[in-house]
Design an enzyme around this catalytic site. Structure first.
Site, PDB file in Angstrom:
ATOM      1  N   SER A  92       0.851  -1.182   0.000  1.00  0.00           N
ATOM      2  CA  SER A  92       0.000   0.000   0.000  1.00  0.00           C
ATOM      3  C   SER A  92       0.887   1.233   0.000  1.00  0.00           C
ATOM      4  O   SER A  92       1.872   1.291   0.743  1.00  0.00           O
ATOM      5  CB  SER A  92      -0.906   0.003   1.239  1.00  0.00           C
ATOM      6  OG  SER A  92      -1.738   1.150   1.237  1.00  0.00           O
ATOM      7  N   HIS A  96       2.482  12.168  -1.028  1.00  0.00           N
ATOM      8  CA  HIS A  96       2.046  13.560  -0.917  1.00  0.00           C
ATOM      9  C   HIS A  96       3.185  14.473  -1.399  1.00  0.00           C
ATOM     10  O   HIS A  96       4.095  14.794  -0.624  1.00  0.00           O
ATOM     11  CB  HIS A  96       1.690  13.907   0.530  1.00  0.00           C
ATOM     12  CG  HIS A  96       0.468  13.200   1.046  1.00  0.00           C
ATOM     13  ND1 HIS A  96      -0.794  13.500   0.600  1.00  0.00           N
ATOM     14  CD2 HIS A  96       0.332  12.215   1.973  1.00  0.00           C
ATOM     15  CE1 HIS A  96      -1.674  12.737   1.240  1.00  0.00           C
ATOM     16  NE2 HIS A  96      -1.018  11.945   2.068  1.00  0.00           N
ATOM     17  N   HIS A 106      -2.599   7.289  -4.525  1.00  0.00           N
ATOM     18  CA  HIS A 106      -2.721   6.119  -3.661  1.00  0.00           C
ATOM     19  C   HIS A 106      -2.769   4.871  -4.540  1.00  0.00           C
ATOM     20  O   HIS A 106      -3.374   4.887  -5.613  1.00  0.00           O
ATOM     21  CB  HIS A 106      -4.003   6.219  -2.826  1.00  0.00           C
ATOM     22  CG  HIS A 106      -4.485   4.899  -2.296  1.00  0.00           C
ATOM     23  ND1 HIS A 106      -5.537   4.197  -2.873  1.00  0.00           N
ATOM     24  CD2 HIS A 106      -4.063   4.145  -1.259  1.00  0.00           C
ATOM     25  CE1 HIS A 106      -5.730   3.092  -2.199  1.00  0.00           C
ATOM     26  NE2 HIS A 106      -4.852   3.019  -1.219  1.00  0.00           N
ATOM     27  N   ASN A 108      -2.853   0.340  -3.953  1.00  0.00           N
ATOM     28  CA  ASN A 108      -2.859  -0.776  -3.018  1.00  0.00           C
ATOM     29  C   ASN A 108      -3.156  -2.057  -3.781  1.00  0.00           C
ATOM     30  O   ASN A 108      -4.040  -2.078  -4.641  1.00  0.00           O
ATOM     31  CB  ASN A 108      -3.925  -0.544  -1.938  1.00  0.00           C
ATOM     32  CG  ASN A 108      -4.097  -1.739  -1.020  1.00  0.00           C
ATOM     33  OD1 ASN A 108      -4.953  -2.583  -1.256  1.00  0.00           O
ATOM     34  ND2 ASN A 108      -3.298  -1.799   0.019  1.00  0.00           N
ATOM     35  N   VAL A 109      -2.420  -3.115  -3.478  1.00  0.00           N
ATOM     36  CA  VAL A 109      -2.753  -4.461  -3.947  1.00  0.00           C
ATOM     37  C   VAL A 109      -2.595  -5.405  -2.761  1.00  0.00           C
ATOM     38  O   VAL A 109      -1.636  -5.303  -1.996  1.00  0.00           O
ATOM     39  CB  VAL A 109      -1.868  -4.913  -5.133  1.00  0.00           C
ATOM     40  CG1 VAL A 109      -2.303  -4.240  -6.418  1.00  0.00           C
ATOM     41  CG2 VAL A 109      -0.383  -4.640  -4.894  1.00  0.00           C
ATOM     42  N   HIS A 175     -20.325  12.778   3.681  1.00  0.00           N
ATOM     43  CA  HIS A 175     -20.695  13.936   4.492  1.00  0.00           C
ATOM     44  C   HIS A 175     -20.369  15.259   3.788  1.00  0.00           C
ATOM     45  O   HIS A 175     -20.912  16.292   4.141  1.00  0.00           O
ATOM     46  CB  HIS A 175     -20.003  13.881   5.856  1.00  0.00           C
ATOM     47  CG  HIS A 175     -18.505  13.937   5.791  1.00  0.00           C
ATOM     48  ND1 HIS A 175     -17.730  12.876   5.376  1.00  0.00           N
ATOM     49  CD2 HIS A 175     -17.635  14.940   6.082  1.00  0.00           C
ATOM     50  CE1 HIS A 175     -16.457  13.212   5.431  1.00  0.00           C
ATOM     51  NE2 HIS A 175     -16.367  14.456   5.855  1.00  0.00           N
ATOM     52  N   GLY A 258      -4.579  -4.972  14.756  1.00  0.00           N
ATOM     53  CA  GLY A 258      -3.353  -4.790  15.527  1.00  0.00           C
ATOM     54  C   GLY A 258      -2.150  -4.453  14.674  1.00  0.00           C
ATOM     55  O   GLY A 258      -1.012  -4.743  15.070  1.00  0.00           O
TER      56      GLY A 258
END
Length: 301
Positions: A92, A96, A106, A108-109, A175, A258
């Site tokens: 991941s 920036h 971004h 991710n795999v 939102h 965790g």
């Protein structure tokens, strides 16, 4: 082909190394190596850059963890995996850049497998990549989306429209009633067509990240900017923080399972500003981001 955790892990570690090597070339500064272990089983390697020549903060993380039961974020939609042992691994990254004309990105795999004595394994792949510009360029949005489409094309024409829409719907701040950026592709729970097919598709997504992003960096990194552009970048970064802390499944999974907090939250930008009820000036480049780019479009075509 039966499931092969070792081959997946080897690919992911190699992907991390290849991506970091190219990002170090682009930036000119090295990434810090931070290896960690997890008491419940497994660990990972975080590759971090802060205050580089190009990237104000970036993280390219590999994790490979095991446990006795999946956290609620992973089992809520799949009750059949509750109580099973699990193994999860992935790469991941979030980058920036300092220059507001270079977009945040971004990718991710990942792969999950849940096992139980006397029963067959339950596994799936997930991943994707998405682009978050502060100042929009049609050329960049089209390039990024075409690279995403090219990554999926060898595996079936049905995947790109499905994963593109999934991305538009997932990276959406409900939102705020606005997308996080210009989208890309996103998929989860992928296990149709067999292990080899799904692993091949996921590899292709990972392999297409650098061709999707590096040319955009090269085009925009030398554009001059000032306090106004940085101020707008800081404001828009607030949306990134809101999404990651409120909605992002990967963040929730990492914290619930965790995972290492520092590696999970490295996705957050280093400098952010919130303003009360701020609006861009009419006709400004900042307003153009909202009116022309923060709307789902078929950029690839």
């Amino acid at each position: 082909m039966s499931i092969d955790a070792r081959t997946v892990a080897e690919y992911l570690r190699g992907l991390q190394e290849r991506i970091v090597a190219e990002l170090e070339r682009l930036d000119g500064a090295p990434f810090r190596v931070d290896s960690w272990t997890r008491a419940e089983g497994g660990g990972g390697i975080s590759r971090i850059i802060e205050e580089g020549g190009l990237f104000e903060r970036g993280g390219v993380n590999f994790s490979h963890v095991r446990g006795a039961s999946l956290p609620q974020s992973a089992s809520a939609g799949r009750p059949e995996v509750a109580g099973r042992d699990f193994e999860a691994m992935g790469v991941s990254l979030v980058l920036h850049p300092r220059n507001p004309y270079v977009p945040t990105v971004h990718m991710n795999v990942r792969w999950f497998v849940a096992t139980k004595a006397g029963a067959g394994p339950i596994w799936w792949f997930g991943g994707g990549m998405d682009l978050t510009p502060y100042y929009g360029f049609e050329e960049d949005a089209r390039h990024f989306h075409r690279a995403c489409k090219a990554a999926l094309a060898p595996f079936g024409a049905q995947y790109h429209p499905r994963f593109k829409q999934w991305c538009d719907e997932y990276f959406y701040l409900r939102h705020r009633r606005e997308p996080r950026g210009v989208g890309g592709i996103f998929f989860d729970d992928l296990n149709d067509g067999g292990f080899e097919h799904c692993f091949g598709l996921t590899r292709s997504v990972g392999d297409h990240f650098l061709p999707a992003y590096a040319p955009i960096v090269e085009r925009r990194r030398a554009i001059d900017y000032g306090e106004r552009e940085r101020d707008f970048q800081f404001y828009r970064r607030g949306r990134y923080v809101e999404f990651n802390l409120v909605y992002d499944r990967g963040t929730v999974f990492g914290l619930q399972s965790g995972g290492r907090t520092e590696s999970i939250l490295v996705s957050l930008p280093p400098v952010v500003r919130w303003r009360y009820d701020w609006r861009p000036a009419p006709g400004s480049p900042e307003e153009r981001l909202y009116t022309e780019f923060l709307k789902p479009r078929d950029w690839a075509d």
